[in-house]
Design an enzyme around this catalytic site. Structure first.
Site, short mmCIF file in Angstrom:
data_model
loop_
_atom_site.label_atom_id
_atom_site.label_comp_id
_atom_site.label_asym_id
_atom_site.label_seq_id
_atom_site.Cartn_x
_atom_site.Cartn_y
_atom_site.Cartn_z
N GLU A 135 -23.43 23.79 -34.67
CA GLU A 135 -22.72 24.25 -35.86
C GLU A 135 -23.67 24.99 -36.78
O GLU A 135 -24.76 24.51 -37.10
CB GLU A 135 -22.11 23.04 -36.59
CG GLU A 135 -21.10 23.42 -37.66
CD GLU A 135 -20.28 22.22 -38.11
OE1 GLU A 135 -19.38 22.43 -38.95
OE2 GLU A 135 -20.51 21.10 -37.61
N ASP A 170 -35.69 37.93 -34.83
CA ASP A 170 -35.70 36.54 -35.30
C ASP A 170 -36.14 35.62 -34.17
O ASP A 170 -35.53 34.56 -33.93
CB ASP A 170 -34.33 36.13 -35.82
CG ASP A 170 -34.38 34.82 -36.64
OD1 ASP A 170 -35.48 34.49 -37.16
OD2 ASP A 170 -33.34 34.16 -36.76
#
Length: 438
Positions: free
Chosen positions: A19, A134
């Site tokens: 999540e 990233d």
């Protein structure tokens, strides 16, 4: 009793596996092939409010461009009226950060294996014009065979984002892994900046801690810009030489991916990736996913199913009662509970019970796969009340349990004889033994 099954297109959604701030990731199964996948689910309204549509389109476009064994595979993208679904390869071995946190630093040869896979994956991205921007251990997953899989292209850059000076200008990434030139705000080459992050990851794998770390961001950036770090004693001299060339604050003199691939330390036990590249996927379909075209939308179908009873639960139930006969007379008593099995679909069984009970004059209340019946007439001990529950014991076999909730037991026996007669076309076994079900 019942459980809810949710289907989106050809996928059945399962448990939550991750999540984020703006998304949920659920395990799902392709009902046509049986293959397990991960589905990233995002709310349309949230993406619009947070102005994230361009970022999501960029992530999808980047993943469409890259098909590599060490990069998480994008299978397809779907959309409903409310949600966007990104269907990805399911990788179940955790990430590199979890591995180091749990196991501690890696041996040099193990760290090298992961670094080899990381560099070949990142170099492939760069060959397709994609910069990740990233790279960090949390975004590097491991599959069940211990192979590395680069994930999360949410901050990636495509060739069209490069300005006229040939550089990127958006500051992004995670502070501990960001290259100095990204921070300086003078433009940077995405591929060269990615290699810096790879060098930080290699150091982290071998040391068990980061080369640049400080709670104060300004001090952290100063350390990065000066390459201010020290090597642990257990690093080999060849590993230190390579890392020093990667963690070079000057992007113009920093080692390149082709040079890393030829490096002696890198080459030890190196096995080049073997993969069969698919045909390029058209990027023209991405805009369609975010459109309101009814033809392109999928429907999220919520389907109620009976609870699946496992073998342990089934045997436990059967051991409690004696099923020699459905209504065996014993010391003047009649059983108050019984069951039968059926090979018919669960919904059909419930419909037939509803019809039969109504014909017998019972008031019927249904809730999914549980039915409550109440007789219209007042008997010897009040109104007869019956509860019927359906359980799935195999994909094509259901057990139906019928028990008296109130009223006279003999009246219940008479009711069941009439009910079973009405249901004779769907009852498979009216005498249930452990051997017959097992």
């Amino acid at each position: 009793m019942s459980r809810q099954r949710i289907r989106v297109g050809k996928y059945e959604l399962g448990r939550l596996v991750g999540e984020g701030k703006f998304s949920k990731v659920k395990f799902a199964r392709n009902m046509e092939t049986g293959e397990g996948v991960a589905i990233k689910i995002m709310e349309r309204d949230t993406l619009l409010k947070q102005k994230m549509v361009k970022q999501i389109k960029r992530e999808i476009s980047a993943m469409n461009l890259i098909k590599h064994p060490n990069i998480v595979r994008l299978h397809e993208v779907m959309a409903s009226k409310k949600r966007i679904y990104i269907v990805l390869e399911f990788v179940m071995g955790g990430d590199l950060h979890d591995k180091i946190t749990h196991d501690g630093r890696l041996r040099e040869d193990e760290a090298r294996k992961y670094f080899q896979q990381l560099i070949t994956a990142v170099d492939y991205c760069h060959s397709r014009g994609v910069s990740h921007r990233d790279l960090k251990p949390e975004n590097v997953l491991l599959d069940s065979y211990g192979n590395l899989k680069v994930s999360d292209f949410g901050l990636s850059a495509l060739p069209q984002q490069v300005r006229e000076d040939g550089l990127l200008h958006t500051q992004c990434g995670t502070p501990n892994y960001v290259a100095p030139e990204v921070i300086n705000d003078k433009g940077y080459d995405g591929a060269t900046a990615d290699l810096w992050s790879c060098g930080v990851i290699l150091f982290y794998l071998m040391a068990g801690y980061l080369p640049f770390d400080d709670q104060n961001l300004m001090r952290l950036y100063k350390k990065s810009c000066k390459a201010d770090f020290k090597y642990p004693l257990w690093f080999s001299s060849s590993a230190k030489k390579l890392i020093s060339r990667i963690l070079d604050p000057n992007p113009k003199t920093r080692i390149t991916a082709p040079e890393i691939l030829q490096n002696e330390w890198f080459q030890k036990d190196y096995i080049p990736p073997k993969f069969q590249e698919d045909e390029d996927v058209s990027l023209n379909d991405i805009d369609v996913v975010f459109s309101d075209s009814e033809e392109q939308l999928v429907t999220e179908i919520k389907e109620i199913q009976p609870v699946f009873m496992n073998a342990f639960e089934l045997i436990s139930m059967l051991q409690v009662l004696n099923f020699g006969n459905m209504f065996e007379q014993h010391m003047g008593l009649v059983n108050q509970q019984t069951r039968f099995t059926s090979k018919h679909p669960a919904k059909e069984i419930i419909t037939k019970i509803d019809e039969a009970a109504g014909t017998l004059g019972f008031n019927v209340k249904k809730r999914n796969f549980k039915v409550k019946l109440q007789g219209a007439n007042i008997g010897r001990k009040g109104r007869l009340s019956v509860v019927i529950e359906l359980f799935e014991v195999a994909p094509s076999l259901c057990m139906v349990e019928v028990h008296k909730a109130g009223g006279d037991t003999l009246e219940f026996s008479e009711f069941y004889e009439k009910l079973s007669s009405a249901l004779k076309d769907i009852i498979w076994k009216s005498k249930v033994n452990i051997g017959e079900i097992a």
